[in-house]
Design an enzyme around this catalytic site. Structure first.
Site, PDB file in Angstrom:
ATOM      1  N   ARG A  13      22.306  61.838 -69.658  1.00 16.28           N
ATOM      2  CA  ARG A  13      22.494  60.395 -69.496  1.00 16.28           C
ATOM      3  C   ARG A  13      21.269  59.785 -68.828  1.00 16.28           C
ATOM      4  NH1 ARG A  13      28.453  58.600 -67.566  1.00 16.28           N
ATOM      5  NH2 ARG A  13      27.165  56.932 -66.703  1.00 16.28           N
ATOM      6  N   ARG A  69      35.440  46.167 -64.077  1.00 14.83           N
ATOM      7  CA  ARG A  69      34.440  46.555 -63.095  1.00 14.83           C
ATOM      8  C   ARG A  69      34.092  45.404 -62.165  1.00 14.83           C
ATOM      9  NH1 ARG A  69      32.277  51.268 -65.631  1.00 14.83           N
ATOM     10  NH2 ARG A  69      30.804  52.387 -64.329  1.00 14.83           N
ATOM     11  N   ARG A 124      25.159  66.199 -62.190  1.00 10.69           N
ATOM     12  CA  ARG A 124      25.521  65.860 -63.563  1.00 10.69           C
ATOM     13  C   ARG A 124      24.273  65.518 -64.380  1.00 10.69           C
ATOM     14  NH1 ARG A 124      29.711  61.017 -64.551  1.00 10.69           N
ATOM     15  NH2 ARG A 124      27.872  59.699 -64.511  1.00 10.69           N
ATOM     16  N   ARG A 158      23.211  51.781 -59.206  1.00  8.26           N
ATOM     17  CA  ARG A 158      24.615  51.769 -59.673  1.00  8.26           C
ATOM     18  C   ARG A 158      25.573  51.712 -58.487  1.00  8.26           C
ATOM     19  NH1 ARG A 158      24.611  56.996 -63.082  1.00  8.26           N
ATOM     20  NH2 ARG A 158      26.792  56.581 -63.556  1.00  8.26           N
ATOM     21  N   LYS A 181      36.404  59.550 -62.667  1.00 12.31           N
ATOM     22  CA  LYS A 181      37.290  58.739 -63.519  1.00 12.31           C
ATOM     23  C   LYS A 181      37.446  59.329 -64.915  1.00 12.31           C
ATOM     24  CE  LYS A 181      34.614  55.036 -63.572  1.00 12.31           C
ATOM     25  NZ  LYS A 181      33.454  55.335 -62.731  1.00 12.31           N
TER      26      LYS A 181
HETATM   27  P1  AMP Z   1      30.365  54.677 -66.940  1.00 11.60           P
HETATM   28  O1  AMP Z   1      30.318  55.629 -68.086  1.00 11.60           O
HETATM   29  O2  AMP Z   1      31.733  54.116 -66.700  1.00 11.60           O
HETATM   30  O3  AMP Z   1      29.752  55.274 -65.692  1.00 11.60           O
HETATM   31  O4  AMP Z   1      29.447  53.434 -67.337  1.00 11.60           O
HETATM   32  C1  AMP Z   1      28.055  53.564 -67.522  1.00 11.60           C
HETATM   33  C2  AMP Z   1      27.407  52.198 -67.488  1.00 11.60           C
HETATM   34  O5  AMP Z   1      27.937  51.390 -68.558  1.00 11.60           O
HETATM   35  C3  AMP Z   1      27.659  51.396 -66.226  1.00 11.60           C
HETATM   36  O6  AMP Z   1      26.759  51.724 -65.185  1.00 11.60           O
HETATM   37  C4  AMP Z   1      27.463  49.960 -66.730  1.00 11.60           C
HETATM   38  O7  AMP Z   1      26.112  49.640 -66.858  1.00 11.60           O
HETATM   39  C5  AMP Z   1      28.049  50.035 -68.143  1.00 11.60           C
HETATM   40  N1  AMP Z   1      29.484  49.674 -68.126  1.00 11.60           N
HETATM   41  C6  AMP Z   1      30.546  50.505 -68.315  1.00 11.60           C
HETATM   42  N2  AMP Z   1      31.701  49.831 -68.203  1.00 11.60           N
HETATM   43  C7  AMP Z   1      31.371  48.539 -67.934  1.00 11.60           C
HETATM   44  C8  AMP Z   1      32.108  47.354 -67.689  1.00 11.60           C
HETATM   45  N3  AMP Z   1      33.447  47.361 -67.672  1.00 11.60           N
HETATM   46  N4  AMP Z   1      31.425  46.211 -67.455  1.00 11.60           N
HETATM   47  C9  AMP Z   1      30.084  46.194 -67.460  1.00 11.60           C
HETATM   48  N5  AMP Z   1      29.324  47.270 -67.658  1.00 11.60           N
HETATM   49  C10 AMP Z   1      29.945  48.446 -67.894  1.00 11.60           C
END
Ligand code: AMP
Length: 191
Positions: A134, A89, A128, A145, A14
């Site tokens: 991270r 999400r 990654r 996740r 994404k």
């Molecule tokens: P990402 O960078 O999109 O993979 O997001 C990393 C983490 O941030 C996710 O595993 C969630 O814990 C949190 N997160 C990101 N976007 C959201 C969202 N829209 N709602 C809730 N938690 C989020």
């Protein structure tokens, strides 16, 4: 103006695609995950709260996340549009987004879904994790996740199909080819 959602499992690409789409279509790239990581790095109260969920592979509570997105959308509603990466999400967030956009007289043009099989996702995320720094790219949190994704985010596929906004894209293969396939779909959208 073009407003898009890009969604998919963790590791589906994404962020990478959203970065390129933002440049090609002159969009603001709004990544909730990135915003949380910045807040964590700065040690803000929001960052600390977010970290306690992110580090165990759960979602940050809707209330905090929706508020953050609402602020951002109000800030740049006059630009060329937005690509939302990692938001919504779950269904609650999708419904909040629909209300939020309607209240600002904005419309969502499409929800792009990157389809990638689970074995490939795990492989990508572990790889990654070797460089990303991270805290959530490790085997234990990756498993959680993916569970969170299957339970909470995957239902968005049906949700956006029902709302006739869903566009599925094969997310496996060459990054530029995937980008080309997405652009082809976007160029066909009525605006
Ligand atoms: P990402 O960078 O999109 O993979 O997001 C990393 C983490 O941030 C996710 O595993 C969630 O814990 C949190 N997160 C990101 N976007 C959201 C969202 N829209 N709602 C809730 N938690 C989020």
């Amino acid at each position: 103006m073009l407003n898009l959602v890009i969604f998919g499992a963790p590791g589906s690409g994404k962020g990478t695609q959203a970065d390129q789409l933002a440049v090609r279509y002159n969009l603001r790239h709004l990544s909730t995950g990135e915003i949380f990581r910045k807040e964590i790095a700065q040690g803000t109260p929001l960052g600390l709260e977010a970290m306690s969920h992110i580090d165990i592979g759960e979602l940050v509570p809707d209330e905090l996340t929706v508020k953050l997105v609402a602020e951002q959308i109000r800030l740049f509603k006059k630009g060329g549009g937005v690509i939302l990466d990692g938001f919504p999400r779950n269904i609650v967030q999708a419904e909040s987004l629909a209300k939020l956009l309607a209240s600002e007289n904005l419309k969502l043009h499409a929800a792009l879904f990157l389809e990638v099989p689970e074995e490939e996702l795990i492989k990508r995320l572990l790889l990654r994790g070797q460089n990303s720094g991270r805290s959530d790219d490790n085997e234990e949190v990756i498993k959680k996740r993916l569970l969170t994704y299957n339970k909470q985010t995957a239902p968005l596929i049906e949700y956006y199909k029902k709302h006739e906004l869903f566009i599925g894209i094969d997310g496996v293969g060459d990054i530029n080819k995937i980008f080309g396939a997405i652009c082809h779909e976007i160029d066909e959208l009525p605006r």
